[in-house]
Scaffold this motif. Structure first.
Motif: not given
Length: 263
Positions: A26-29, A234-239
């Motif tokens: 789910k993540q390309d970069r 995917g790979i997502n920013p998170i607090n």
């Protein structure tokens, strides 16, 4: 100064591990915007997998008993690593290292082997050389032994956590990139805070970049850290406060009985 700026994960997906990890599908970069990047997620989510692939791609020195090129435990990650594309700033740095918690004992073993080799060199020089030549040769080897002792001490005489932290303190230099996998496995909360302080200082004042995979809410809370959550979306920013690690730990400490009655 952030040396590594972007990580491009291959779009052409294979069906075998680690290409098959859901977070990668789910993540390309990833865009790294801070001097500290923290990878978090459940076991098997891909955070350590990506860290290993990065270490291979950058070809960083490994702290352990084996170099990356000869470490058979990394063979399954090499094709994935080769398919990753990295974007650096113009001041790409080759200083740094890759360190996994499980590599510590291999590093201690490597130091012991080096010590044995140096002792054997001294025996050989004393047997086969004489006069000034022997004095110079033996002195040079003793100098190497003393330098290792000054740098690391005797790691067999300290606890796992004390030795682990000592190795990091001895090896981290200015303006380097450091990939560290789950350091909390060796460290008490107090030692984690000591590592926290060192990373914070080196990132803020010495131009270092850190990429850390961790389950520790303490290390996730590093200032100037960009936290990435690895999961099936995917790979997502998170607090930090939104991570499962933080919320479970907080809720458990606030009311352990509410957890224990279901365990």
């Amino acid at each position: 100064m952030y040396y590594l700026q972007q990580i491009h994960i291959p779009v052409e997906k294979e069906t075998f591990f680690p290409f098959s990890v859901p977070a990668f599908a789910k993540q390309d970069r990833l865009i790294l915007e801070q001097p500290i990047s923290v990878f978090v997620g459940e076991n098997g989510s891909g955070k350590s997998t990506l860290l290993k692939a990065l270490a291979l791609k950058i070809n960083l020195p490994a702290i352990g008993s084996l170099d990356l090129e000869t470490d058979e435990t990394l063979d399954g990650f090499r094709s994935f690593s080769n398919s990753i594309r990295l974007i650096w700033n113009k001041n790409r740095n080759y200083r740094g290292f890759f360190f996994r918690a499980e590599d510590y004992f291999g590093f201690v073993k490597r130091l012991k082997n080096i010590d044995v080799e140096l002792k054997n060199d001294i025996v050989d020089f004393e047997k086969n050389l004489s006069g000034y030549g022997r004095k110079i040769a033996v002195g040079a080897v003793n100098g190497q032994k003393e330098a290792l002792t000054r740098k690391y001490g005797d790691l067999t005489q300290v606890s796992h956590g004390e030795g682990f932290l000592k190795v990091l303190q001895s090896r981290i230099q200015t303006e380097g990139i450091y990939l560290i996998d789950e350091p909390e496995a060796a460290l008490s909360p107090q030692r984690q805070l000591a590592l926290f302080s060192m990373i914070k200082s080196m990132a803020a004042n010495q131009g270092c970049q850190f990429i850390i995979a961790t389950h520790s809410p303490i290390l996730m809370s590093l200032p100037q850290a960009q936290v990435f959550q690895f999961d099936e979306s995917g790979i997502n920013p998170i607090n930090v406060e939104e991570t499962e690690h933080f919320t479970i730990m907080k809720n458990f400490l606030n009311n352990p009985d509410s957890f224990l009655r279901f365990l």
